[in-house]
Design a protein around this motif. Structure first.
Motif, PDB file in Angstrom:
ATOM      1  N   HIS A 235     -49.395 -24.344  40.679  1.00 47.25           N
ATOM      2  CA  HIS A 235     -50.376 -24.205  39.696  1.00 47.25           C
ATOM      3  C   HIS A 235     -49.974 -24.051  38.491  1.00 47.25           C
ATOM      4  N   TRP A 236     -50.565 -24.441  37.442  1.00 46.13           N
ATOM      5  CA  TRP A 236     -49.967 -24.718  35.994  1.00 46.13           C
ATOM      6  C   TRP A 236     -50.988 -24.359  34.729  1.00 46.13           C
ATOM      7  N   ALA A 237     -50.552 -23.416  33.971  1.00 45.30           N
ATOM      8  CA  ALA A 237     -51.362 -23.510  32.653  1.00 45.30           C
ATOM      9  C   ALA A 237     -52.826 -23.287  32.708  1.00 45.30           C
ATOM     10  N   GLU A 238     -53.109 -22.361  33.754  1.00 40.34           N
ATOM     11  CA  GLU A 238     -54.412 -22.224  33.943  1.00 40.34           C
ATOM     12  C   GLU A 238     -55.166 -21.030  32.933  1.00 40.34           C
ATOM     13  N   ASN A 239     -54.364 -19.901  32.671  1.00 42.23           N
ATOM     14  CA  ASN A 239     -55.007 -18.793  32.128  1.00 42.23           C
ATOM     15  C   ASN A 239     -53.927 -18.486  31.017  1.00 42.23           C
ATOM     16  N   ILE A 240     -54.454 -17.851  29.944  1.00 42.89           N
ATOM     17  CA  ILE A 240     -53.605 -17.461  28.798  1.00 42.89           C
ATOM     18  C   ILE A 240     -52.585 -16.314  29.089  1.00 42.89           C
ATOM     19  N   GLY A 241     -53.144 -15.434  30.036  1.00 37.34           N
ATOM     20  CA  GLY A 241     -52.377 -14.255  30.315  1.00 37.34           C
ATOM     21  C   GLY A 241     -51.105 -15.030  31.393  1.00 37.34           C
ATOM     22  N   GLU A 242     -51.371 -15.791  32.057  1.00 30.73           N
ATOM     23  CA  GLU A 242     -50.517 -16.360  33.178  1.00 30.73           C
ATOM     24  C   GLU A 242     -49.338 -17.040  32.425  1.00 30.73           C
ATOM     25  N   ILE A 243     -49.653 -17.972  31.289  1.00 31.22           N
ATOM     26  CA  ILE A 243     -48.761 -18.592  30.366  1.00 31.22           C
ATOM     27  C   ILE A 243     -47.867 -17.673  29.673  1.00 31.22           C
ATOM     28  N   THR A 244     -48.421 -16.562  29.091  1.00 31.99           N
ATOM     29  CA  THR A 244     -47.405 -15.518  28.356  1.00 31.99           C
ATOM     30  C   THR A 244     -46.551 -15.108  29.396  1.00 31.99           C
ATOM     31  N   TRP A 245     -47.154 -14.532  30.501  1.00 33.42           N
ATOM     32  CA  TRP A 245     -46.060 -13.939  31.523  1.00 33.42           C
ATOM     33  C   TRP A 245     -44.912 -15.004  31.652  1.00 33.42           C
ATOM     34  N   VAL A 246     -45.338 -16.271  32.364  1.00 32.34           N
ATOM     35  CA  VAL A 246     -44.230 -17.266  32.663  1.00 32.34           C
ATOM     36  C   VAL A 246     -43.276 -17.543  31.363  1.00 32.34           C
ATOM     37  N   ARG A 247     -43.701 -17.586  30.332  1.00 35.92           N
ATOM     38  CA  ARG A 247     -42.923 -17.639  29.108  1.00 35.92           C
ATOM     39  C   ARG A 247     -42.033 -16.310  29.082  1.00 35.92           C
ATOM     40  N   GLU A 248     -42.241 -15.485  29.487  1.00 38.04           N
ATOM     41  CA  GLU A 248     -41.431 -14.125  29.451  1.00 38.04           C
ATOM     42  C   GLU A 248     -40.251 -14.378  30.691  1.00 38.04           C
ATOM     43  N   LEU A 249     -40.834 -14.830  31.736  1.00 36.74           N
ATOM     44  CA  LEU A 249     -39.903 -14.943  32.832  1.00 36.74           C
ATOM     45  C   LEU A 249     -38.890 -16.021  32.592  1.00 36.74           C
ATOM     46  N   PHE A 250     -39.209 -17.128  31.723  1.00 33.88           N
ATOM     47  CA  PHE A 250     -38.242 -17.955  31.920  1.00 33.88           C
ATOM     48  C   PHE A 250     -38.015 -18.477  30.173  1.00 33.88           C
ATOM     49  N   PRO A 251     -37.558 -17.625  29.702  1.00 35.12           N
ATOM     50  CA  PRO A 251     -37.265 -17.915  28.013  1.00 35.12           C
ATOM     51  C   PRO A 251     -36.492 -18.858  27.683  1.00 35.12           C
ATOM     52  N   GLU A 252     -35.618 -19.319  28.669  1.00 34.26           N
ATOM     53  CA  GLU A 252     -34.480 -20.445  28.495  1.00 34.26           C
ATOM     54  C   GLU A 252     -35.330 -21.857  28.464  1.00 34.26           C
ATOM     55  N   ARG A 253     -36.352 -21.722  29.018  1.00 39.75           N
ATOM     56  CA  ARG A 253     -37.123 -23.100  29.102  1.00 39.75           C
ATOM     57  C   ARG A 253     -38.032 -23.153  27.998  1.00 39.75           C
ATOM     58  N   THR A 254     -38.006 -24.710  27.657  1.00 39.07           N
ATOM     59  CA  THR A 254     -39.021 -24.840  26.203  1.00 39.07           C
ATOM     60  C   THR A 254     -40.602 -24.919  26.322  1.00 39.07           C
ATOM     61  N   SER A 255     -41.123 -24.935  27.702  1.00 45.49           N
ATOM     62  CA  SER A 255     -42.461 -24.879  27.982  1.00 45.49           C
ATOM     63  C   SER A 255     -42.596 -24.554  29.488  1.00 45.49           C
ATOM     64  N   TYR A 256     -43.876 -24.119  29.829  1.00 46.05           N
ATOM     65  CA  TYR A 256     -44.061 -23.956  31.054  1.00 46.05           C
ATOM     66  C   TYR A 256     -43.859 -25.349  31.971  1.00 46.05           C
ATOM     67  N   LEU A 257     -44.447 -26.388  31.316  1.00 49.33           N
ATOM     68  CA  LEU A 257     -43.973 -27.511  32.067  1.00 49.33           C
ATOM     69  C   LEU A 257     -42.592 -27.940  32.452  1.00 49.33           C
ATOM     70  N   ASP A 258     -41.820 -27.703  31.371  1.00 43.70           N
ATOM     71  CA  ASP A 258     -40.613 -27.801  31.487  1.00 43.70           C
ATOM     72  C   ASP A 258     -39.888 -27.005  32.540  1.00 43.70           C
ATOM     73  N   ILE A 259     -40.127 -25.754  32.994  1.00 41.73           N
ATOM     74  CA  ILE A 259     -39.900 -25.348  34.144  1.00 41.73           C
ATOM     75  C   ILE A 259     -39.897 -26.207  35.350  1.00 41.73           C
ATOM     76  N   TYR A 260     -40.942 -26.828  35.541  1.00 41.68           N
ATOM     77  CA  TYR A 260     -41.176 -27.482  36.937  1.00 41.68           C
ATOM     78  C   TYR A 260     -40.262 -28.891  36.683  1.00 41.68           C
ATOM     79  N   ASP A 261     -40.200 -29.440  35.268  1.00 44.59           N
ATOM     80  CA  ASP A 261     -39.489 -30.277  35.174  1.00 44.59           C
ATOM     81  C   ASP A 261     -37.912 -30.153  35.422  1.00 44.59           C
ATOM     82  N   HIS A 262     -37.496 -29.112  34.918  1.00 50.32           N
ATOM     83  CA  HIS A 262     -36.233 -28.512  35.237  1.00 50.32           C
ATOM     84  C   HIS A 262     -35.614 -28.545  36.358  1.00 50.32           C
ATOM     85  N   TYR A 263     -36.538 -28.033  37.390  1.00 49.32           N
ATOM     86  CA  TYR A 263     -36.275 -27.630  38.748  1.00 49.32           C
ATOM     87  C   TYR A 263     -36.643 -29.058  39.620  1.00 49.32           C
ATOM     88  N   GLY A 264     -36.901 -30.154  38.965  1.00 46.64           N
ATOM     89  CA  GLY A 264     -37.132 -31.445  39.849  1.00 46.64           C
ATOM     90  C   GLY A 264     -38.347 -31.509  40.559  1.00 46.64           C
TER      91      GLY A 264
END
Length: 454
Positions: A235-264
């Motif tokens: 799942h990806w970028a479905e809900n504003i609350g979800e996106i905010t939470w994910v950003r807090e969990l992965f502050p080192e990544r530039t975007s939500y999509l970049d998380i999945y990109d980074h991990y291949g």
């Protein structure tokens, strides 16, 4: 033609390519036969075309099933649906994160029971067939029992499903979490057991970034690299609350999509469900990697998540699938899903033509799931998965019938007013797996021995 072949007669539509999203489909992208014949042999398509041309070529022992007033189309394909969430469909009153905690997680916990999993898997596959869906990309639960049960049920029906065990090692109830190491070993064992076994395929399935530790996402990417022909779904970028939470969990990544990109986890075998709150940079990266988005209109509106930008995604050359997303979605019917997709587009001052909608639900979704060499249209040699649609199935459809002027209007009526009642029959690999009770008897047609769709 070989002895023992069979045929189905009726109006017939299938797509050869993307028809585009203009009122008139691109030339050469579809075939329609007002009185068509679909000839099958050993579960596959042998020929198709006008009945007047092919009936005379059938061997004398061929069985011809006639579907008067039926429209024969390829079996519907769903690019994102949750097998264990049937029981939480249409649950009242919350947005995504609360909905998961309140309804989804407690229900999914029951799938550690193998008997329960098998019962629900059979219920799920039966309901798919009753709604005209013959293939799908499916989330199971974190329990291997759920995956085995689903694939076993799919094999019983001859269906081609792609599915996977949810990987989820944090921010979930203890009876749903797996461990980081177990998520890899369980997924690997299931993949090696089921991937490309008959028509079954495996999907590496981290639920979404928030419920996986970086270590688990690393292992998911490792598995994707080791088995590049397996699908990846999340799942990806479905809900504003979800996106905010994910950003807090992965502050080192530039975007939500970049998380999945980074991990291949991006690539042409990846399907990301939703993708509502995204930007042009995200779309460009999806296009560059060949990753797809599953457009889930009924769940997006039901949970109040937002309106998917269909036009911008297509303009960016991103592959889009159409999906029911049950249980956040409110119907397994791809007809109902088409209707909601049309409404979402209208709310964005866009449109979705019936040509595009039926293409997405058949050949388009087959392409997203890399099944287009197997199914999705009626090209010779493909598995004979198809649905017979009754465009007079409900009082409203029957009322509209006298006012139809062309095929486009027939399709539009089906996608806006149609539901499971419009499924007269569902055929998988030439076997009738569902037939609606009390179908009107078609007229007898003179030629060869034949049976009537009933």
């Amino acid at each position: 033609m070989p002895s023992g072949c069979e045929a189905h007669r009726g109006a017939m539509l299938h797509f050869l390519d993307d028809p585009g999203n203009d009122p008139e489909p691109r030339p050469g992208t579809y075939e329609y036969f007002e009185d068509g014949l679909l000839v099958l042999n050993q579960g596959k398509v042998l020929a198709k075309g006008p009945a007047s041309e092919w009936l005379t070529k059938l061997p004398s022992d061929a069985k011809v099933t006639c579907w008067q007033d039926g429209l024969i189309v390829p079996g519907f394909i769903d690019t994102h649906v949750h097998m264990p969430q049937l029981g939480v469909m249409a649950s009242y009153g919350t947005q995504l994160l609360d909905w998961l905690e309140t309804y989804t997680f407690p229900h999914e916990a029951r799938f550690s029971d193998g008997d329960w999993a098998r019962t629900e898997a059979r219920r799920f596959t039966n309901l798919l067939l009753q709604h005209g869906t013959t293939s799908a990309l499916v989330f199971c639960t974190s329990h291997p029992e759920s995956v085995n049960a689903l694939f076993e049920a799919a094999e019983e029906h001859g269906m081609g499903l792609t599915a996977g065990k949810v990987m989820m090692d944090r921010y979930a109830p203890e009876n749903l979490k797996d461990t980081t190491a177990e998520s890899y070993s369980d997924s690997l064992a299931l993949l090696q057991k089921w991937h490309q076994r008959g028509r079954q395929c495996y999907a590496i399935t981290p639920r979404f970034a928030a419920t996986s530790t970086p270590e688990q996402l690393t292992l998911a990417g490792k598995l994707a690299a080791e088995y590049p022909d397996a699908m990846v779904q999340t799942h990806w970028a479905e809900n504003i609350g979800e996106i905010t939470w994910v950003r807090e969990l992965f502050p080192e990544r530039t975007s939500y999509l970049d998380i999945y990109d980074h991990y291949g986890l991006l690539g042409d075998h990846t399907v990301l469900a939703h993708g509502i709150h995204i930007n042009n940079e995200d779309r460009q990266r999806l296009a560059d990697t060949g990753s797809s988005i599953a457009f889930c209109p009924t769940s997006n509106t039901f949970l109040g998540s937002g309106l998917f930008d269909f036009r911008a995604t297509r303009d960016a050359d991103v592959s889009v699938g159409l999906a029911s997303d049950v249980g956040g979605g409110t119907s397994l019917s791809m007809l109902a899903t088409m209707a909601e997709a049309y409404k979402v587009c209208r709310l964005r001052d866009q449109t979705m033509t019936p040509w595009q909608a039926f293409y997405l639900a058949t050949l388009g979704n087959a392409r997203v799931l890399h099944r287009d060499e197997e199914c999705g249209n009626f090209e010779r040699g493909k598995i004979a998965d198809f649905v017979v649609l009754d465009h007079r199935a409900s009082p409203m459809l029957a009322m509209k019938e006298p006012f139809i002027n062309n095929l486009s209007e027939t399709l539009f009526n089906l996608m806006i007013l149609g539901d499971d009642r419009a499924i007269a029959a569902t055929i998988v690999a030439s076997q009738v797996r569902y037939q609606r009770p009390a179908l009107p008897q078609p007229d007898t047609l003179p030629t060869h021995s034949h049976t009537q769709g009933a």
